[in-house]
Design a protein around this motif. Sequence first.
Motif, short mmCIF file in Angstrom:
data_model
loop_
_atom_site.label_atom_id
_atom_site.label_comp_id
_atom_site.label_asym_id
_atom_site.label_seq_id
_atom_site.Cartn_x
_atom_site.Cartn_y
_atom_site.Cartn_z
N TYR A 156 0.83 -1.19 0.00
CA TYR A 156 0.00 0.00 0.00
C TYR A 156 0.87 1.25 0.00
CZ TYR A 156 0.70 0.88 5.06
OH TYR A 156 1.23 1.16 6.30
N TYR A 157 0.24 2.36 -0.41
CA TYR A 157 0.83 3.69 -0.30
C TYR A 157 -0.08 4.50 0.60
CZ TYR A 157 3.42 2.13 -4.41
OH TYR A 157 4.20 1.42 -5.27
N ASP A 158 0.49 5.28 1.52
CA ASP A 158 -0.31 5.94 2.55
C ASP A 158 -0.57 7.41 2.30
OD1 ASP A 158 2.20 6.92 2.99
OD2 ASP A 158 2.25 6.50 5.14
N ALA A 159 -0.26 7.92 1.13
CA ALA A 159 -0.48 9.34 0.83
C ALA A 159 -0.60 9.50 -0.68
CB ALA A 159 0.67 10.19 1.37
N VAL A 160 -0.89 10.73 -1.10
CA VAL A 160 -0.91 11.01 -2.53
C VAL A 160 0.46 10.69 -3.10
CG1 VAL A 160 -1.15 12.82 -4.27
CG2 VAL A 160 -2.69 12.76 -2.30
N ARG A 161 0.49 9.91 -4.15
CA ARG A 161 1.77 9.42 -4.67
C ARG A 161 1.74 9.42 -6.19
NH1 ARG A 161 5.35 5.23 -2.82
NH2 ARG A 161 7.20 5.33 -4.16
N HIS A 162 2.81 9.88 -6.80
CA HIS A 162 2.96 9.80 -8.24
C HIS A 162 4.11 8.86 -8.56
CE1 HIS A 162 3.17 10.88 -12.46
NE2 HIS A 162 4.47 11.07 -12.31
N ILE A 163 3.83 7.83 -9.33
CA ILE A 163 4.86 6.88 -9.76
C ILE A 163 5.13 7.16 -11.23
CG2 ILE A 163 5.45 4.45 -10.05
CD1 ILE A 163 3.45 3.87 -7.77
N ALA A 164 6.34 7.55 -11.53
CA ALA A 164 6.69 8.00 -12.87
C ALA A 164 6.48 6.90 -13.90
CB ALA A 164 8.15 8.47 -12.89
N GLY A 221 -9.23 2.92 -1.63
CA GLY A 221 -8.72 4.14 -2.23
C GLY A 221 -9.10 4.28 -3.69
N VAL A 222 -8.46 5.21 -4.36
CA VAL A 222 -8.69 5.47 -5.79
C VAL A 222 -7.33 5.64 -6.47
CG1 VAL A 222 -9.69 7.04 -7.51
CG2 VAL A 222 -10.90 6.61 -5.37
N LEU A 223 -7.20 5.08 -7.64
CA LEU A 223 -5.93 5.11 -8.36
C LEU A 223 -6.21 5.42 -9.83
CD1 LEU A 223 -3.10 2.51 -8.11
CD2 LEU A 223 -4.23 2.81 -10.31
N ASP A 233 -1.00 7.41 -10.33
CA ASP A 233 -1.26 8.41 -9.30
C ASP A 233 -2.27 7.84 -8.31
OD1 ASP A 233 0.03 11.17 -10.12
OD2 ASP A 233 -0.75 10.26 -11.97
N THR A 234 -1.98 8.00 -7.03
CA THR A 234 -2.87 7.52 -5.99
C THR A 234 -3.54 8.70 -5.29
OG1 THR A 234 -1.19 7.52 -4.23
CG2 THR A 234 -1.33 5.55 -5.61
N VAL A 235 -4.71 8.44 -4.70
CA VAL A 235 -5.45 9.45 -3.95
C VAL A 235 -5.58 8.94 -2.52
CG1 VAL A 235 -7.59 10.73 -3.74
CG2 VAL A 235 -6.72 10.13 -6.01
N GLY A 236 -4.86 9.56 -1.58
CA GLY A 236 -4.89 9.10 -0.19
C GLY A 236 -4.26 7.73 -0.04
N ARG A 237 -4.64 7.01 1.03
CA ARG A 237 -4.11 5.66 1.23
C ARG A 237 -4.72 4.73 0.19
NH1 ARG A 237 -2.51 1.64 6.02
NH2 ARG A 237 -3.07 -0.30 4.98
N GLN A 244 -17.89 9.23 -19.60
CA GLN A 244 -16.82 8.53 -18.90
C GLN A 244 -15.81 9.51 -18.32
OE1 GLN A 244 -17.10 4.42 -21.55
NE2 GLN A 244 -15.10 5.26 -21.11
N ALA A 245 -15.58 10.62 -19.01
CA ALA A 245 -14.69 11.64 -18.47
C ALA A 245 -15.29 12.23 -17.19
CB ALA A 245 -14.45 12.74 -19.51
N CYS A 246 -16.60 12.45 -17.19
CA CYS A 246 -17.25 12.98 -15.99
C CYS A 246 -17.20 11.97 -14.85
CB CYS A 246 -18.70 13.37 -16.31
SG CYS A 246 -18.85 14.86 -17.33
N LEU A 247 -17.37 10.69 -15.15
CA LEU A 247 -17.25 9.66 -14.12
C LEU A 247 -15.85 9.68 -13.51
CD1 LEU A 247 -19.01 6.51 -15.62
CD2 LEU A 247 -19.76 7.87 -13.65
N MET A 248 -14.85 9.80 -14.35
CA MET A 248 -13.47 9.78 -13.86
C MET A 248 -13.16 10.99 -13.00
SD MET A 248 -11.46 8.26 -17.17
CE MET A 248 -9.90 8.35 -16.34
N ALA A 249 -13.84 12.10 -13.27
CA ALA A 249 -13.66 13.29 -12.43
C ALA A 249 -14.44 13.14 -11.13
CB ALA A 249 -14.12 14.53 -13.18
N ALA A 250 -15.59 12.47 -11.19
CA ALA A 250 -16.48 12.38 -10.03
C ALA A 250 -16.03 11.36 -9.00
CB ALA A 250 -17.90 12.05 -10.50
N ILE A 251 -15.56 10.20 -9.43
CA ILE A 251 -15.30 9.10 -8.50
C ILE A 251 -14.26 9.44 -7.44
CG2 ILE A 251 -14.30 6.76 -8.37
CD1 ILE A 251 -15.93 6.08 -10.85
N PRO A 252 -13.11 10.05 -7.77
CA PRO A 252 -12.17 10.40 -6.70
C PRO A 252 -12.77 11.37 -5.69
CG PRO A 252 -11.07 10.47 -8.82
CD PRO A 252 -12.54 10.33 -9.09
N ARG A 253 -13.56 12.32 -6.16
CA ARG A 253 -14.16 13.29 -5.25
C ARG A 253 -15.22 12.64 -4.35
NH1 ARG A 253 -15.92 18.53 -8.59
NH2 ARG A 253 -16.51 19.12 -6.44
#
Length: 296
Positions: free
Chosen positions: A60-68, A83-85, A113-117, A243-252
């Motif tokens: 797991y990752y415990d914070a916002v994380r960007h993996i190149a 979480g959301v990825l 990119d991760t959102v939270g844990r 689908q773009a709107c779904l992708m914007a909505a789900i993390p929020r």
Amino acid sequence: MFSARFRGVVYFLREWAKAMTDSSPPEGFLDTHLETDAERALRHAAIDSADEPAVAFAFYYDAVRHIAEHEHKRAQLLHLLSGVLSVTTRAGRWIMPRDHALWIPAGVRHAVDTVGRVDMQSVYVRSGAIAGLPDQLQVTGMTPLMRGLISEAVQIGTDTGSARAKFILGAMLHEIPLLQKRPLGLPFPANRRLAQLCREFVATPSAHLEIDHWADAAGLSRRSFTRVFRRETGLSLSTWRQQACLMAAIPRLSAGESVTAVALDLGYDSVPAFTTMFSRMLGAPPRTYLRNRPED
């Protein structure tokens, strides 16, 4: 590779798992650890050197994380426990809520990119391990059987010599092609002008999108635009927008924002209009979908 009798047993197990009313994760399902960059490098080395048709890890990752941006020599089935990825490639963007999986073919360069844990399990599959494996990156649902098989594969690790281990890995490989695809991918067109329009829209998604405006911006007639866009993305502009709107909505929504706030920010005329779109695309209204595991 596997006998008809083996396939019959796998079918029996799958039907049995579907009939189970208790969908709680098996013991050890959340047996993950916080992965450092050094551990990630060691994991990748172990994957590249493995002889087994499939190997699985949990972390797991415990914070916002960007993996190149990177790639794997094996295909990857990434199962998200919490979480959301999001995953971005040159061909588009995919988002994954909890208890979904993402199939990434071997050699596909991608950033994460991760959102939270974010708790996850990853299965790495050797090319040609079984017929019927997907050849494109896609988000899938999960089944009770697949959840259990991945959890057991994580416990097995690289100790795959026993008959039990071979049976579990074989059953898991048979299940991968059967996972149902979810509309959580956002492919970008190869056409440079269209791709730029898509990227601009993803930055500020809206329920309202005028096809004539996009056609004019791309220097195409409405008819030509519709044909080219569908050919290069596999989707109509209307479905792509949803689908773009779904992708914007789900993390929020996953972060606890209200359905009302998200719906209005995305430009929907009413909360019911947003909920109807969400339910049509994902099979359940937002609160139900994010509270419960999807049924497959």
